[in-house]
Motif scaffolding. Sequence first.
Motif, short mmCIF file in Angstrom:
data_model
loop_
_atom_site.label_atom_id
_atom_site.label_comp_id
_atom_site.label_asym_id
_atom_site.label_seq_id
_atom_site.Cartn_x
_atom_site.Cartn_y
_atom_site.Cartn_z
N SER A 66 1.00 -1.28 0.13
CA SER A 66 0.05 0.05 0.01
C SER A 66 0.76 1.25 0.16
O SER A 66 1.75 1.27 0.42
CB SER A 66 -0.98 0.17 1.27
N PHE A 67 0.13 2.28 -0.47
CA PHE A 67 1.21 3.46 -0.99
C PHE A 67 1.87 4.12 0.41
O PHE A 67 2.78 4.52 0.14
CB PHE A 67 0.51 4.43 -1.81
N ARG B 19 -12.33 8.29 5.03
CA ARG B 19 -11.51 7.00 5.21
C ARG B 19 -10.17 7.59 5.49
O ARG B 19 -9.73 8.29 4.29
CB ARG B 19 -11.61 6.16 3.92
N SER C 89 -3.86 -4.02 -2.39
CA SER C 89 -3.63 -2.27 -2.69
C SER C 89 -4.27 -1.86 -3.91
O SER C 89 -4.43 -2.72 -4.92
CB SER C 89 -2.08 -2.18 -2.78
N ARG D 123 -3.57 1.13 -5.11
CA ARG D 123 -2.76 2.42 -5.40
C ARG D 123 -2.29 2.47 -6.87
O ARG D 123 -2.35 1.29 -7.44
CB ARG D 123 -1.49 2.62 -4.64
N VAL E 125 -17.69 3.12 -5.06
CA VAL E 125 -16.65 4.11 -5.15
C VAL E 125 -16.55 4.31 -6.85
O VAL E 125 -16.70 3.41 -7.70
CB VAL E 125 -15.43 3.60 -4.98
N CYS F 147 -20.21 0.33 0.01
CA CYS F 147 -19.66 1.78 -0.43
C CYS F 147 -19.25 1.45 -1.75
O CYS F 147 -18.65 0.69 -1.93
CB CYS F 147 -18.33 2.21 0.41
#
Length: 260
Positions: free
Chosen positions: A10-11, A239, A44, A46, A123, A121
């Motif tokens: 993850s970034f 978030r 991830s 990203r 997105v 959710c």
Amino acid sequence: MGVLNVTPDSFSDGGDFLEPAAAVTHAELLAAEGADVIDVGGESTRPGAAPVGEEEELRRVLPVFEALRDRRLAPLSIDTGKAGVAHAALAAGATFVNDVSALRADPGMARVVADAGADVCLVHMRGEPRTMQENPTYEAVVTEVREFLEERLAFAVAAGIPEEKVWLDPGIGFGKTLEHNLELLRRLDEIVSIGRPVVVGVSRKRFIGRLTGKAERDRLAGSLAAAVLAFERGATMFRVHDVGPTRDALAVAGATLDGN
Ligand code: HH2
């Protein structure tokens, strides 16, 4: 919504919480700082991230749900686009599905959410994480994001997910340039006016680095500015990696706006 990334890549926090014990300790911190939801992710998203297979994603996140379920720190969310991962996480205590593909990545996802009675959710994302930042173009970004979210909301409801279970997110950084992100935040009220609660994820993101010149872990001040602005425009869920500072910023912003 506190971010708990159980990923090596993850970034901003890749590799920090890959061990279940480290993930649980971090979940305790997020809850102590006041997270209302803890969002656990094993893949991830990203820009440029490589996809992860279902088995590997489950291997990362399931021990975390199993360790957290009886602690009742906060409601748990699974950040995934895979129906199989969502199904297993919901069986292990999650009550919220955060799907950055908005029910598009896996044809089985809507059914899994509906059957579990979970919150979801949806997105907005242009393209897929591997390629989404390659020259994203829109004629009218706010209108297009709004129309996409309206269509996805209708799809979810038609698939048996009650409307009151649906949250919407404009997907800051998901196939958007700096200007697209800023316009979406500036005109977030037009997304809020769809009528469902709006989630935003600005925490430590690349556009904040572009504006401040700061590396991922030094983007808190910029992240708070964006969160406060999104709050003023009507967002209700944030978030974030830094729950305590965000709560403080929103408490002050909220009291000021309310005149308390
Ligand atoms: N952003 C990321 C991941 N999931 N979910 C929602 N609803 N909204 C977002 O803006 C959002 C999201 C990307 O951030 P992060 O989890 O910190 O990094 P990575 O995807 O590299 O794990």
